[in-house]
Design a protein around this motif. Structure first.
Motif, mmCIF file in Angstrom:
data_model
loop_
_atom_site.group_PDB
_atom_site.id
_atom_site.type_symbol
_atom_site.label_atom_id
_atom_site.label_comp_id
_atom_site.label_asym_id
_atom_site.label_seq_id
_atom_site.Cartn_x
_atom_site.Cartn_y
_atom_site.Cartn_z
ATOM 1 N N VAL A 1 -12.997 5.683 8.622
ATOM 2 C CA VAL A 1 -12.780 4.725 7.083
ATOM 3 C C VAL A 1 -11.510 4.433 7.192
ATOM 4 C CG1 VAL A 1 -13.156 4.598 4.737
ATOM 5 C CG2 VAL A 1 -15.032 5.658 6.267
ATOM 6 N N LEU A 2 -10.536 5.153 7.347
ATOM 7 C CA LEU A 2 -9.046 4.856 7.015
ATOM 8 C C LEU A 2 -8.829 3.902 8.256
ATOM 9 C CD1 LEU A 2 -7.311 8.106 6.085
ATOM 10 C CD2 LEU A 2 -8.109 6.194 4.721
ATOM 11 N N GLY A 3 -9.253 3.919 9.319
ATOM 12 C CA GLY A 3 -9.170 2.853 10.651
ATOM 13 C C GLY A 3 -9.474 1.826 10.270
ATOM 14 N N ILE A 4 -10.627 1.706 9.497
ATOM 15 C CA ILE A 4 -11.215 0.223 9.152
ATOM 16 C C ILE A 4 -10.456 -0.380 8.269
ATOM 17 C CG2 ILE A 4 -13.092 -0.896 7.866
ATOM 18 C CD1 ILE A 4 -14.938 1.076 9.179
ATOM 19 N N PHE A 5 -9.672 0.269 7.271
ATOM 20 C CA PHE A 5 -8.910 -0.127 6.101
ATOM 21 C C PHE A 5 -7.691 -0.539 7.032
ATOM 22 C CE2 PHE A 5 -10.559 2.722 2.703
ATOM 23 C CZ PHE A 5 -11.569 1.728 2.170
ATOM 24 N N ASP A 6 -7.069 0.305 8.000
ATOM 25 C CA ASP A 6 -5.856 -0.392 8.669
ATOM 26 C C ASP A 6 -6.122 -1.573 9.291
ATOM 27 O OD1 ASP A 6 -4.578 2.003 8.269
ATOM 28 O OD2 ASP A 6 -4.962 3.008 10.146
ATOM 29 N N ARG A 7 -7.124 -1.840 9.828
ATOM 30 C CA ARG A 7 -7.651 -3.039 10.631
ATOM 31 C C ARG A 7 -7.653 -4.246 9.359
ATOM 32 N NH1 ARG A 7 -11.060 0.407 13.768
ATOM 33 N NH2 ARG A 7 -12.773 -0.550 12.563
ATOM 34 N N LEU A 8 -8.346 -3.948 8.325
ATOM 35 C CA LEU A 8 -8.647 -4.702 7.281
ATOM 36 C C LEU A 8 -7.260 -5.245 6.896
ATOM 37 C CD1 LEU A 8 -11.378 -3.419 5.433
ATOM 38 C CD2 LEU A 8 -11.539 -5.379 6.827
ATOM 39 N N ASN A 9 -6.203 -4.417 6.750
ATOM 40 C CA ASN A 9 -4.975 -4.764 6.186
ATOM 41 C C ASN A 9 -4.164 -5.515 7.347
ATOM 42 O OD1 ASN A 9 -1.772 -3.538 5.891
ATOM 43 N ND2 ASN A 9 -2.696 -4.530 4.082
ATOM 44 N N ASP A 10 -4.292 -5.158 8.505
ATOM 45 C CA ASP A 10 -3.720 -6.001 9.693
ATOM 46 C C ASP A 10 -4.141 -7.295 9.608
ATOM 47 O OD1 ASP A 10 -2.149 -3.630 10.513
ATOM 48 O OD2 ASP A 10 -3.656 -3.243 11.916
ATOM 49 N N GLN A 11 -5.409 -7.503 9.125
ATOM 50 C CA GLN A 11 -5.913 -8.820 8.991
ATOM 51 C C GLN A 11 -5.360 -9.804 7.703
ATOM 52 O OE1 GLN A 11 -10.212 -8.233 9.336
ATOM 53 N NE2 GLN A 11 -9.933 -7.350 11.434
ATOM 54 N N GLY A 12 -4.709 -9.046 6.822
ATOM 55 C CA GLY A 12 -4.217 -9.896 5.685
ATOM 56 C C GLY A 12 -4.869 -9.288 4.551
ATOM 57 N N ARG A 13 -5.817 -8.258 4.626
ATOM 58 C CA ARG A 13 -6.630 -8.156 3.249
ATOM 59 C C ARG A 13 -5.709 -7.116 2.375
ATOM 60 N NH1 ARG A 13 -12.041 -10.068 3.063
ATOM 61 N NH2 ARG A 13 -12.780 -10.127 5.148
ATOM 62 N N THR A 14 -5.701 -7.247 1.034
ATOM 63 C CA THR A 14 -4.821 -6.524 -0.041
ATOM 64 C C THR A 14 -5.898 -5.377 -0.295
ATOM 65 O OG1 THR A 14 -4.132 -8.534 -0.791
ATOM 66 C CG2 THR A 14 -3.611 -6.645 -2.170
ATOM 67 N N ILE A 15 -5.156 -4.113 -0.137
ATOM 68 C CA ILE A 15 -5.853 -2.777 -0.451
ATOM 69 C C ILE A 15 -5.108 -2.195 -1.571
ATOM 70 C CG2 ILE A 15 -6.804 -0.634 0.354
ATOM 71 C CD1 ILE A 15 -6.948 -2.472 3.363
ATOM 72 N N VAL A 16 -5.947 -1.660 -2.585
ATOM 73 C CA VAL A 16 -5.199 -0.572 -3.356
ATOM 74 C C VAL A 16 -6.143 0.724 -3.352
ATOM 75 C CG1 VAL A 16 -4.439 -0.028 -5.567
ATOM 76 C CG2 VAL A 16 -4.043 -2.160 -4.813
ATOM 77 N N LEU A 17 -5.608 1.622 -2.961
ATOM 78 C CA LEU A 17 -6.536 2.943 -2.671
ATOM 79 C C LEU A 17 -6.114 4.048 -3.585
ATOM 80 C CD1 LEU A 17 -7.121 4.227 0.892
ATOM 81 C CD2 LEU A 17 -6.037 5.714 -0.641
ATOM 82 N N ILE A 18 -6.735 4.593 -4.368
ATOM 83 C CA ILE A 18 -6.557 5.967 -5.335
ATOM 84 C C ILE A 18 -6.821 7.060 -4.528
ATOM 85 C CG2 ILE A 18 -6.857 6.788 -7.649
ATOM 86 C CD1 ILE A 18 -6.408 3.714 -7.763
ATOM 87 N N THR A 19 -5.826 7.936 -4.528
ATOM 88 C CA THR A 19 -6.029 9.025 -3.902
ATOM 89 C C THR A 19 -5.175 10.340 -4.300
ATOM 90 O OG1 THR A 19 -6.441 10.220 -1.734
ATOM 91 C CG2 THR A 19 -4.587 8.787 -1.760
ATOM 92 N N HIS A 20 -5.635 11.772 -4.206
ATOM 93 C CA HIS A 20 -4.828 12.725 -4.200
ATOM 94 C C HIS A 20 -4.506 13.474 -2.928
ATOM 95 C CE1 HIS A 20 -9.037 14.615 -3.778
ATOM 96 N NE2 HIS A 20 -8.152 15.718 -3.362
ATOM 97 N N GLU A 21 -4.910 12.732 -1.762
ATOM 98 C CA GLU A 21 -4.530 13.550 -0.447
ATOM 99 C C GLU A 21 -3.260 12.707 0.088
ATOM 100 O OE1 GLU A 21 -8.234 14.242 1.843
ATOM 101 O OE2 GLU A 21 -9.165 13.078 0.345
ATOM 102 N N ASP A 22 -2.486 13.452 0.405
ATOM 103 C CA ASP A 22 -0.962 12.974 1.249
ATOM 104 C C ASP A 22 -1.417 12.322 2.513
ATOM 105 O OD1 ASP A 22 0.446 13.841 -0.741
ATOM 106 O OD2 ASP A 22 0.895 15.743 -0.003
ATOM 107 N N GLU A 23 -2.402 12.899 3.328
ATOM 108 C CA GLU A 23 -2.609 12.415 4.560
ATOM 109 C C GLU A 23 -3.313 10.867 4.435
ATOM 110 O OE1 GLU A 23 -5.576 15.657 3.874
ATOM 111 O OE2 GLU A 23 -3.600 15.199 3.396
ATOM 112 N N VAL A 24 -4.020 10.728 3.269
ATOM 113 C CA VAL A 24 -4.739 9.402 3.100
ATOM 114 C C VAL A 24 -3.675 8.668 2.684
ATOM 115 C CG1 VAL A 24 -6.418 8.349 1.931
ATOM 116 C CG2 VAL A 24 -6.862 10.543 2.719
ATOM 117 N N ALA A 25 -3.079 8.982 1.643
ATOM 118 C CA ALA A 25 -1.773 7.984 1.329
ATOM 119 C C ALA A 25 -0.818 7.417 2.489
ATOM 120 C CB ALA A 25 -1.025 8.670 0.310
ATOM 121 N N ALA A 26 -0.472 8.481 3.379
ATOM 122 C CA ALA A 26 0.234 8.127 4.322
ATOM 123 C C ALA A 26 -0.243 6.975 5.065
ATOM 124 C CB ALA A 26 0.624 9.407 5.145
#
Length: 231
Positions: free
Chosen positions: A182-207
């Motif tokens: 799932v995080l890989g998909i978010f990476d690709r979407l952001n690389d395509q110019g999508r704006t993403i705001v993610l709420i998380t308590h996990e450091d590895e996800v926020a990274a």
């Protein structure tokens, strides 16, 4: 261009001595194409922030502009239109309709937007292909793994080409491999110019985000972009 512009945002619950300031004068700008993680302990205000960013709640004071549109004083119907047009949601619990196929779930926001049936199906299949699930399009949610269900939810969030993808603890119910997918998909979407705001308590996800905000007592106490600018 700013997708999110917040000026002096407050959210208060209760009155007098028992009043809780869930958000306490927050100001924030998120530009088009940014990938932002919002972190904080329970009670920090991050869930309240998510609800306000998603137009699921309204502020007590202050202004919130999404894509240049101020949502202050909007009716429930107007807020629903803003949500459907400008915001794609991804929730921890997936929020898929159990008796509807993956394809049908992805089509749902377009049905609300009045998109014709043939176009809905084409766009939904394209979104499922983007997340690697085209071959599972006719499966019901209970026939999919948790990771696959979340990928359907991500596909659903994309189909109206929203200004903002808002993800609330999107990997909270996933195993490590599904989290990585799932995080890989978010990476690709952001690389395509999508704006993403993610709420998380996990450091590895926020990274994985390119900008990290930390909240405490209803305020933003850390902004990695400000730190970079200051350096």
């Amino acid at each position: 261009m700013s997708v999110i512009q917040i000026n002096g945002l407050h959210k208060h619950y209760g009155d007098g001595d028992s009043q809780v300031r869930a958000l306490d004068g927050v100001s924030l700008t998120v530009d088009q194409g940014e990938y932002v993680a919002i972190m904080g302990a329970s009670g920090s205000g991050k869930s309240t922030m998510m609800n306000l960013l998603g137009c699921l709640d309204i502020a007590t004071l202050g202004d919130y502009l999404i894509n240049g549109i101020n949502v202050k004083d909007m009716s429930e119907n107007q807020l629903a239109q803003i949500r459907n047009r400008y915001i794609g949601f991804v929730f921890q619990s997936f929020n898929l309709i159990p008796r509807v196929s993956a394809l049908g779930n992805v089509e749902m926001p377009m049905a609300y937007a009045g998109v014709p049936a043939r176009e809905r199906k084409q766009r939904a299949m394209a979104a499922l292909t983007m997340v690697g699930l085209s071959e599972r399009a006719l499966h019901l949610p209970n026939e999919l793994s948790g990771g696959q269900q979340q990928r359907v939810a991500v596909a659903r969030s994309l189909v109206n080409a929203p200004a903002l993808i808002l993800a609330d603890e999107p990997t909270g119910n996933l195993d490590s491999q599904s989290t990585a997918d799932v995080l890989g998909i978010f990476d690709r979407l952001n690389d395509q110019g999508r704006t993403i705001v993610l709420i998380t308590h996990e450091d590895e996800v926020a990274a994985r985000a390119r900008r990290i905000l930390r909240m405490k007592d209803g305020k933003i106490v850390f902004d990695s972009r400000a730190e970079v600018v200051a350096a």
